[in-house]
Design an enzyme around this catalytic site. Structure first.
Site, PDB file in Angstrom:
ATOM      1  N   LYS A 104       8.844  -4.768  -7.221  1.00  0.00           N
ATOM      2  CA  LYS A 104       9.469  -6.118  -6.528  1.00  0.00           C
ATOM      3  C   LYS A 104       8.661  -7.172  -6.550  1.00  0.00           C
ATOM      4  O   LYS A 104       8.992  -8.227  -6.889  1.00  0.00           O
ATOM      5  CB  LYS A 104      10.131  -5.581  -5.129  1.00  0.00           C
TER       6      LYS A 104
ATOM      7  N   ARG B 183      14.654  -4.547   5.244  1.00  0.00           N
ATOM      8  CA  ARG B 183      14.063  -3.083   4.977  1.00  0.00           C
ATOM      9  C   ARG B 183      15.019  -2.239   5.725  1.00  0.00           C
ATOM     10  O   ARG B 183      15.081  -0.928   5.498  1.00  0.00           O
ATOM     11  CB  ARG B 183      12.822  -2.948   5.524  1.00  0.00           C
TER      12      ARG B 183
ATOM     13  N   ARG C  74      -2.001   1.101  -8.323  1.00  0.00           N
ATOM     14  CA  ARG C  74      -1.948  -0.156  -7.948  1.00  0.00           C
ATOM     15  C   ARG C  74      -3.126  -0.786  -7.169  1.00  0.00           C
ATOM     16  O   ARG C  74      -3.850  -0.057  -6.546  1.00  0.00           O
ATOM     17  CB  ARG C  74      -0.800  -0.372  -6.781  1.00  0.00           C
TER      18      ARG C  74
ATOM     19  N   ARG D 187      -4.756  -0.387  -1.727  1.00  0.00           N
ATOM     20  CA  ARG D 187      -4.366  -0.800  -0.511  1.00  0.00           C
ATOM     21  C   ARG D 187      -4.438   0.615   0.419  1.00  0.00           C
ATOM     22  O   ARG D 187      -4.064   1.551   0.026  1.00  0.00           O
ATOM     23  CB  ARG D 187      -2.893  -1.069  -0.230  1.00  0.00           C
TER      24      ARG D 187
ATOM     25  N   ARG E 200       6.213   6.608   3.309  1.00  0.00           N
ATOM     26  CA  ARG E 200       6.865   5.425   3.016  1.00  0.00           C
ATOM     27  C   ARG E 200       8.037   5.506   2.280  1.00  0.00           C
ATOM     28  O   ARG E 200       9.040   4.925   2.287  1.00  0.00           O
ATOM     29  CB  ARG E 200       5.783   4.344   2.362  1.00  0.00           C
TER      30      ARG E 200
HETATM   31  P1  ADP Z   1       6.563  -3.461  -5.022  1.00  0.00           P
HETATM   32  O1  ADP Z   1       6.216  -4.915  -4.831  1.00  0.00           O
HETATM   33  O2  ADP Z   1       7.773  -3.002  -5.120  1.00  0.00           O
HETATM   34  O3  ADP Z   1       5.911  -2.412  -3.752  1.00  0.00           O
HETATM   35  P2  ADP Z   1       4.555  -3.744  -6.978  1.00  0.00           P
HETATM   36  O4  ADP Z   1       5.233  -5.259  -7.854  1.00  0.00           O
HETATM   37  O5  ADP Z   1       3.556  -4.096  -6.150  1.00  0.00           O
HETATM   38  O6  ADP Z   1       5.801  -2.954  -6.203  1.00  0.00           O
HETATM   39  O7  ADP Z   1       4.354  -3.010  -8.078  1.00  0.00           O
HETATM   40  C1  ADP Z   1       3.847  -1.533  -8.044  1.00  0.00           C
HETATM   41  C2  ADP Z   1       2.647  -1.103  -8.956  1.00  0.00           C
HETATM   42  O8  ADP Z   1       3.188  -0.845 -10.280  1.00  0.00           O
HETATM   43  C3  ADP Z   1       1.823  -2.360  -9.096  1.00  0.00           C
HETATM   44  O9  ADP Z   1       0.559  -1.538  -9.452  1.00  0.00           O
HETATM   45  C4  ADP Z   1       2.215  -3.190 -10.596  1.00  0.00           C
HETATM   46  O10 ADP Z   1       1.147  -3.737 -11.295  1.00  0.00           O
HETATM   47  C5  ADP Z   1       2.866  -2.019 -11.108  1.00  0.00           C
HETATM   48  N1  ADP Z   1       3.999  -2.283 -11.918  1.00  0.00           N
HETATM   49  C6  ADP Z   1       4.930  -3.216 -11.668  1.00  0.00           C
HETATM   50  N2  ADP Z   1       6.009  -3.142 -12.429  1.00  0.00           N
HETATM   51  C7  ADP Z   1       5.723  -2.333 -13.496  1.00  0.00           C
HETATM   52  C8  ADP Z   1       6.423  -2.143 -14.575  1.00  0.00           C
HETATM   53  N3  ADP Z   1       7.592  -2.613 -15.179  1.00  0.00           N
HETATM   54  N4  ADP Z   1       5.878  -0.819 -15.356  1.00  0.00           N
HETATM   55  C9  ADP Z   1       4.608  -0.411 -15.122  1.00  0.00           C
HETATM   56  N5  ADP Z   1       3.954  -0.704 -13.790  1.00  0.00           N
HETATM   57  C10 ADP Z   1       4.502  -1.709 -13.275  1.00  0.00           C
HETATM   58  P1  AMP Z   2       5.110  -4.108   1.221  1.00  0.00           P
HETATM   59  O1  AMP Z   2       4.028  -4.937   0.906  1.00  0.00           O
HETATM   60  O2  AMP Z   2       6.618  -4.675   1.309  1.00  0.00           O
HETATM   61  O3  AMP Z   2       5.137  -2.765   0.432  1.00  0.00           O
HETATM   62  O4  AMP Z   2       5.183  -3.748   2.769  1.00  0.00           O
HETATM   63  C1  AMP Z   2       3.905  -3.022   3.333  1.00  0.00           C
HETATM   64  C2  AMP Z   2       4.116  -2.542   4.764  1.00  0.00           C
HETATM   65  O5  AMP Z   2       4.500  -3.622   5.776  1.00  0.00           O
HETATM   66  C3  AMP Z   2       5.471  -1.605   4.871  1.00  0.00           C
HETATM   67  O6  AMP Z   2       5.238  -0.456   4.462  1.00  0.00           O
HETATM   68  C4  AMP Z   2       5.898  -2.023   6.196  1.00  0.00           C
HETATM   69  O7  AMP Z   2       4.898  -1.073   7.134  1.00  0.00           O
HETATM   70  C5  AMP Z   2       5.618  -3.318   6.427  1.00  0.00           C
HETATM   71  N1  AMP Z   2       6.775  -4.141   6.410  1.00  0.00           N
HETATM   72  C6  AMP Z   2       6.901  -5.080   5.545  1.00  0.00           C
HETATM   73  N2  AMP Z   2       8.152  -5.753   5.513  1.00  0.00           N
HETATM   74  C7  AMP Z   2       8.607  -5.266   6.423  1.00  0.00           C
HETATM   75  C8  AMP Z   2      10.079  -5.346   6.793  1.00  0.00           C
HETATM   76  N3  AMP Z   2      11.063  -6.287   6.426  1.00  0.00           N
HETATM   77  N4  AMP Z   2      10.290  -4.702   8.079  1.00  0.00           N
HETATM   78  C9  AMP Z   2       9.364  -3.810   8.674  1.00  0.00           C
HETATM   79  N5  AMP Z   2       8.160  -3.693   8.084  1.00  0.00           N
HETATM   80  C10 AMP Z   2       7.858  -4.242   7.136  1.00  0.00           C
END
Ligand code: ADP
Ligand code: AMP
Length: 218
Positions: free
Chosen positions: A17, A92, A131, A164, A175
């Site tokens: 995302k 969420r 990641r 992270r 999660r």
């Molecule tokens: P989210 O915001 O949904 O938690 P991220 O955008 O941080 O996810 O992506 C999660 C991990 O996967 C990151 O390490 C990112 O670099 C990697 N990633 C994102 N899109 C792709 C893809 N299409 N193919 C492979 N790896 C990806």
């Molecule tokens: P993210 O960076 O989107 O993966 O979010 C990391 C963490 O932040 C999540 O696992 C939740 O603990 C918290 N968080 C982020 N967005 C929300 C939301 N909209 N509602 C509740 N918790 C959130």
């Protein structure tokens, strides 16, 4: 090119995302709003909100709606959001989605698209362990798929990139459970409103982005 568009990114943690929201933000010139980034910024700065949010984030749980909703509504009320935005990590759960809908309804506004980045759980575990996030600007990399130019260093700002705390395998499992229980129902919620669009998130990030642009430009 379409502008003034309000987008919600849906998908499991690690689906991509944030990666896609950043590209959307750059191409369509709209702010990328990540509630996770807002919480991490507050944790880094040691604010009261950050300390409270951390308790939940470290356990893989959602931060309570009382804390989350106000932050998001205040953010989208800012001037830079009047021509659109892309939300990453909000809503969420159904109550958050309803509060957002109601707040937008009051100003005769609405979300245009909810884009679900679809990635099966098996791929998620691998994604999360690889990641790496920048401790300074939050930019995201993947050790194998999307490595930084220089190992361990952010391309954008030169700070260190780290795993992270909540990307450790034990927390990722929690999660994912929380995602399936509380967030996945939003897919049906937005389907019923006719604004759900689904893209395959398992393919190369550039191809995912092309699919999203097709949706937004149609
Ligand atoms: P989210 O915001 O949904 O938690 P991220 O955008 O941080 O996810 O992506 C999660 C991990 O996967 C990151 O390490 C990112 O670099 C990697 N990633 C994102 N899109 C792709 C893809 N299409 N193919 C492979 N790896 C990806
Ligand atoms: P993210 O960076 O989107 O993966 O979010 C990391 C963490 O932040 C999540 O696992 C939740 O603990 C918290 N968080 C982020 N967005 C929300 C939301 N909209 N509602 C509740 N918790 C959130």
């Amino acid at each position: 090119m379409r502008e003034k568009v309000k987008i919600i990114m849906l998908g499991a943690p690690g689906a991509g995302k944030g990666t896609q929201a950043k590209m959307i933000s750059e191409k369509y010139n709209i702010p990328h709003i990540s509630t996770g980034d807002i919480f991490r910024f507050n944790i880094k700065n040691g604010t009261e909100l950050g300390m409270e949010a951390k308790k939940y984030m470290d356990q893989g749980l959602l931060v309570p709606d009382e804390l989350t909703v106000k932050i998001l509504l205040d953010r989208v009320a800012k001037d830079d959001c009047k021509d659109g935005y892309v939300l990453d990590g909000f809503p969420r759960n159904i109550p958050q989605a309803e509060v957002l809908d109601n707040a937008l309804g009051e100003i005769d506004d609405k979300i245009d698209f909810a884009i679900d980045v679809d990635v099966p759980d098996e791929n998620i575990i691998k994604r999360m362990s690889g990641r790496r996030a920048c401790i300074n600007c939050g930019a995201t990399y993947h050790m194998e798929n999307i490595p930084p130019k220089k190992e361990g260093i952010c391309d954008d700002c030169g700070a260190e990139i780290v795993l992270r705390d909540d990307d450790r395998p034990k927390t990722v499992g929690k999660r994912l459970d929380v995602y399936h229980e509380q967030t996945q129902p939003l897919i049906d919620f937005y389907q019923a409103k006719g604004i759900l669009r689904t893209v395959d998130g398992t393919i190369d990030m550039k191809d995912v982005f092309a699919a999203i642009c097709d949706i937004l430009d149609r």
